[in-house]
Design a protein around this motif. Structure first.
Motif, mmCIF file in Angstrom:
data_model
loop_
_atom_site.group_PDB
_atom_site.id
_atom_site.type_symbol
_atom_site.label_atom_id
_atom_site.label_comp_id
_atom_site.label_asym_id
_atom_site.label_seq_id
_atom_site.Cartn_x
_atom_site.Cartn_y
_atom_site.Cartn_z
ATOM 1 N N SER A 30 1.001 -1.275 0.148
ATOM 2 C CA SER A 30 -0.163 -0.123 -0.343
ATOM 3 C C SER A 30 1.349 0.791 -0.065
ATOM 4 O O SER A 30 0.080 2.402 -0.013
ATOM 5 C CB SER A 30 -0.491 0.499 0.902
ATOM 6 O OG SER A 30 -1.660 -1.376 1.401
ATOM 7 N N VAL A 81 2.140 3.602 -2.421
ATOM 8 C CA VAL A 81 1.662 4.356 -3.087
ATOM 9 C C VAL A 81 0.566 5.550 -2.124
ATOM 10 O O VAL A 81 0.802 6.490 -3.078
ATOM 11 C CB VAL A 81 1.390 3.696 -4.224
ATOM 12 C CG1 VAL A 81 -0.075 2.938 -5.015
ATOM 13 C CG2 VAL A 81 1.744 5.388 -4.835
ATOM 14 N N ASP A 82 0.025 4.636 -1.777
ATOM 15 C CA ASP A 82 -0.978 5.049 -1.218
ATOM 16 C C ASP A 82 -1.291 5.301 0.460
ATOM 17 O O ASP A 82 -2.019 6.012 1.435
ATOM 18 C CB ASP A 82 -2.901 4.107 -0.872
ATOM 19 C CG ASP A 82 -2.805 4.364 -2.380
ATOM 20 O OD1 ASP A 82 -2.734 4.705 -3.405
ATOM 21 O OD2 ASP A 82 -2.854 3.532 -3.462
ATOM 22 N N ASN A 128 -3.184 7.796 3.093
ATOM 23 C CA ASN A 128 -4.414 8.047 2.958
ATOM 24 C C ASN A 128 -5.024 7.396 4.339
ATOM 25 O O ASN A 128 -6.140 6.819 4.198
ATOM 26 C CB ASN A 128 -5.218 8.260 1.371
ATOM 27 C CG ASN A 128 -4.434 9.537 0.340
ATOM 28 O OD1 ASN A 128 -4.384 10.555 1.280
ATOM 29 N ND2 ASN A 128 -4.823 9.437 -0.820
ATOM 30 N N LEU A 129 -3.559 6.174 4.131
ATOM 31 C CA LEU A 129 -4.491 5.041 5.032
ATOM 32 C C LEU A 129 -5.031 5.671 6.856
ATOM 33 O O LEU A 129 -3.474 6.483 6.712
ATOM 34 C CB LEU A 129 -3.035 4.038 4.841
ATOM 35 C CG LEU A 129 -2.738 3.169 3.946
ATOM 36 C CD1 LEU A 129 -2.006 2.233 3.733
ATOM 37 C CD2 LEU A 129 -4.168 2.455 3.214
ATOM 38 N N ASP A 130 -5.142 4.706 6.992
ATOM 39 C CA ASP A 130 -5.312 4.842 8.234
ATOM 40 C C ASP A 130 -4.871 4.185 9.360
ATOM 41 O O ASP A 130 -4.925 3.757 10.579
ATOM 42 C CB ASP A 130 -7.366 4.273 9.060
ATOM 43 C CG ASP A 130 -7.702 5.095 9.844
ATOM 44 O OD1 ASP A 130 -7.154 5.731 10.616
ATOM 45 O OD2 ASP A 130 -8.480 4.385 10.579
#
Lengths: 93, 156
Positions: A59, A61-62, A65-67
């Motif tokens: 994850s 690249v994202d 925005n992860l929690d």
């Protein structure tokens, strides 16, 4: 922590976990149920930690925005290393 | 024209997906039709610029907003993707699970060997069902995907 740092941590944890499996298999072979039971607890946790770390790596690249924060991931690495360091070759019931 | 072959990958934060051409290069603009789990349909035209820059390369990123999706994040479930270039069309199904996967990973962060057995069992059970989602997706078992997704959503 860079992605390379994370990937290196995952590789190290995997290699050391596989070493622990060799110990676990040996205890199983000789029928040491007490050690097997305790060691399995560690191996299940390590497997879970590896899954989390690989998820975070995939994850990357994202990740902003992860929690899930980088600190939480570092805590998981710390927990995994703690298990690797405290894993006993045998337990006595 | 050869059959269009493509692949779709959901982002980890569920805000976009990447669509990429897996076959021979397609030269004409394409219409992408996406049907969400609630059977709502969205259309997007892949332009010549999209083809050149992204679709034929590393992949074209389509956000929920770009598609006109009703939320900022794609809900989990089975999505149908159809590409149509007026001569040929191709459809694939993709299981989106980024939201529930992140939720499962988030709860797994607190797993420790010294926790009560019930707590550990609960986290491990969630991880089992998450694994089932990927197994179901890999073999195209949409009913099993939905079954496991529903259980996971009830466990939140």
């Amino acid at each position: 922590m860079t992605q390379l740092d994370l990937q290196n941590s995952i590789i190290s944890i995997k290699i050391e976990t596989l070493d622990l499996y060799s110990i676990y298999f040996n205890r199983r072979r000789i029928g040491d149920e007490v050690s097997v039971k305790n060691q399995k607890e560690f191996l299940v946790a390590l497997d879970l930690y590896i899954q989390i770390l690989e998820y975070y790596d995939n994850s990357w690249v994202d990740k902003d925005n992860l929690d899930i924060s980088e600190l939480e991931i570092q805590n998981v690495i710390e927990a995994a290393v703690a298990l690797l360091r405290t894993f006993k070759t045998s337990y006595y019931g | 024209m050869a059959t269009i072959t493509f692949n779709v990958l959901e982002s980890a934060d569920a805000t976009y997906f990447t669509i990429v051409n897996m076959g021979s290069n397609v030269a004409t603009p394409l219409t992408l039709t996406v049907t969400d789990p609630d059977s709502v349909t969205y259309n997007y035209t892949i332009t010549a610029g999209d083809l050149l820059n992204s679709f034929n390369g590393l992949g074209l990123k389509i956000t929920a907003a770009t598609l006109g999706y009703s939320a900022t994040k794609f809900a989990d479930g089975i999505y149908q993707f159809t590409l149509n270039d007026s001569v040929d069309n191709s459809t694939i199904y993709e299981g989106f699970n980024a939201v529930i996967l992140q939720d499962g990973m988030k709860s797994a962060l607190s797993y420790r060997v010294y926790l009560p057995k019930a707590t550990k069992d609960y986290i491990l059970e969630k991880m089992l069902y998450l694994n089932n989602l990927s197994y179901a997706a890999s073999v195209g078992a949409t009913d099993k995907f939905n079954e496991n997704l529903e259980i996971l959503q009830n466990m939140r």
